[in-house]
Design a protein around this motif. Sequence first.
Motif, PDB file in Angstrom:
ATOM      1  N   UNK A 223       1.693  12.765  -9.908  1.00 25.63           N
ATOM      2  CA  UNK A 223       1.302  14.237  -9.430  1.00 25.63           C
ATOM      3  C   UNK A 223       2.538  15.013  -9.829  1.00 25.63           C
ATOM      4  N   UNK A 224       3.630  14.753  -9.346  1.00 25.97           N
ATOM      5  CA  UNK A 224       4.841  15.721  -9.439  1.00 25.97           C
ATOM      6  C   UNK A 224       5.205  15.877  -8.123  1.00 25.97           C
ATOM      7  N   UNK A 225       6.598  16.254  -8.140  1.00 32.28           N
ATOM      8  CA  UNK A 225       7.327  16.546  -6.811  1.00 32.28           C
ATOM      9  C   UNK A 225       7.064  17.901  -6.161  1.00 32.28           C
ATOM     10  N   UNK A 226       7.321  17.835  -4.875  1.00 32.63           N
ATOM     11  CA  UNK A 226       6.762  18.878  -4.037  1.00 32.63           C
ATOM     12  C   UNK A 226       7.275  20.176  -4.717  1.00 32.63           C
ATOM     13  N   UNK A 227       8.664  20.410  -5.337  1.00 28.88           N
ATOM     14  CA  UNK A 227       9.259  21.551  -6.116  1.00 28.88           C
ATOM     15  C   UNK A 227       7.946  21.892  -7.107  1.00 28.88           C
ATOM     16  N   UNK A 228       7.730  21.045  -7.923  1.00 26.33           N
ATOM     17  CA  UNK A 228       6.840  21.250  -8.926  1.00 26.33           C
ATOM     18  C   UNK A 228       5.500  21.893  -8.715  1.00 26.33           C
ATOM     19  N   UNK A 229       4.915  21.389  -7.523  1.00 30.49           N
ATOM     20  CA  UNK A 229       3.770  21.785  -6.761  1.00 30.49           C
ATOM     21  C   UNK A 229       3.922  23.258  -6.538  1.00 30.49           C
ATOM     22  N   UNK A 230       5.106  23.430  -5.541  1.00 27.69           N
ATOM     23  CA  UNK A 230       5.316  24.990  -5.279  1.00 27.69           C
ATOM     24  C   UNK A 230       5.253  25.953  -6.404  1.00 27.69           C
TER      25      UNK A 230
ATOM     26  N   UNK B 246       0.764  -1.137   0.043  1.00 23.71           N
ATOM     27  CA  UNK B 246      -0.021   0.039  -0.051  1.00 23.71           C
ATOM     28  C   UNK B 246       0.764   1.245   0.104  1.00 23.71           C
ATOM     29  N   UNK B 247       1.838   1.266   0.903  1.00 17.60           N
ATOM     30  CA  UNK B 247       2.889   2.436   0.752  1.00 17.60           C
ATOM     31  C   UNK B 247       3.658   2.698  -0.414  1.00 17.60           C
ATOM     32  N   UNK B 248       4.062   1.404  -1.187  1.00 20.97           N
ATOM     33  CA  UNK B 248       4.571   1.675  -2.522  1.00 20.97           C
ATOM     34  C   UNK B 248       3.753   2.120  -3.508  1.00 20.97           C
ATOM     35  N   UNK B 249       2.596   1.753  -3.514  1.00 20.76           N
ATOM     36  CA  UNK B 249       1.308   2.271  -4.559  1.00 20.76           C
ATOM     37  C   UNK B 249       1.129   3.681  -4.216  1.00 20.76           C
ATOM     38  N   UNK B 250       1.131   4.010  -3.114  1.00 18.00           N
ATOM     39  CA  UNK B 250       0.867   5.558  -2.739  1.00 18.00           C
ATOM     40  C   UNK B 250       2.065   6.468  -3.111  1.00 18.00           C
ATOM     41  N   UNK B 251       3.208   5.981  -3.009  1.00 19.11           N
ATOM     42  CA  UNK B 251       4.403   6.511  -3.670  1.00 19.11           C
ATOM     43  C   UNK B 251       4.321   6.822  -4.976  1.00 19.11           C
TER      44      UNK B 251
END
Length: 114
Positions: free
Chosen positions: A45-52, A34-39
Amino acid sequence: MIENEAIKDLMFLKEKLYNGIFQDRLNCIDLAIAALEEVQKYRQIGTVEECREAVEKQKAKKIVYESNSVFSDGFTHYRMGKCSMCDRRYNSNDDVNYCSKCGQAIRWEESEEE
């Protein structure tokens, strides 16, 4: 992708352990899968930097005026300005809210918001 291989290996291991002897290990494997599927979902979606960066582009930045002069084409008066991020030029008669080159939200009027 590494996550896909890990998920496949964990599923194989889970099938091998499913004799009932290692029930507590099966729960751990389910959590790991479940953790790997969430990753994987977050990576799509994109990286945190891309979202920022995307959020910052949504905050309107003031047009940088090239001069205090007002120009006229005989019918209308306008001022020339450019996007503060990429220097794409616009005139004040252009009905734009976003830069067509970099996507930055832009505003013409002065306001308290920066």
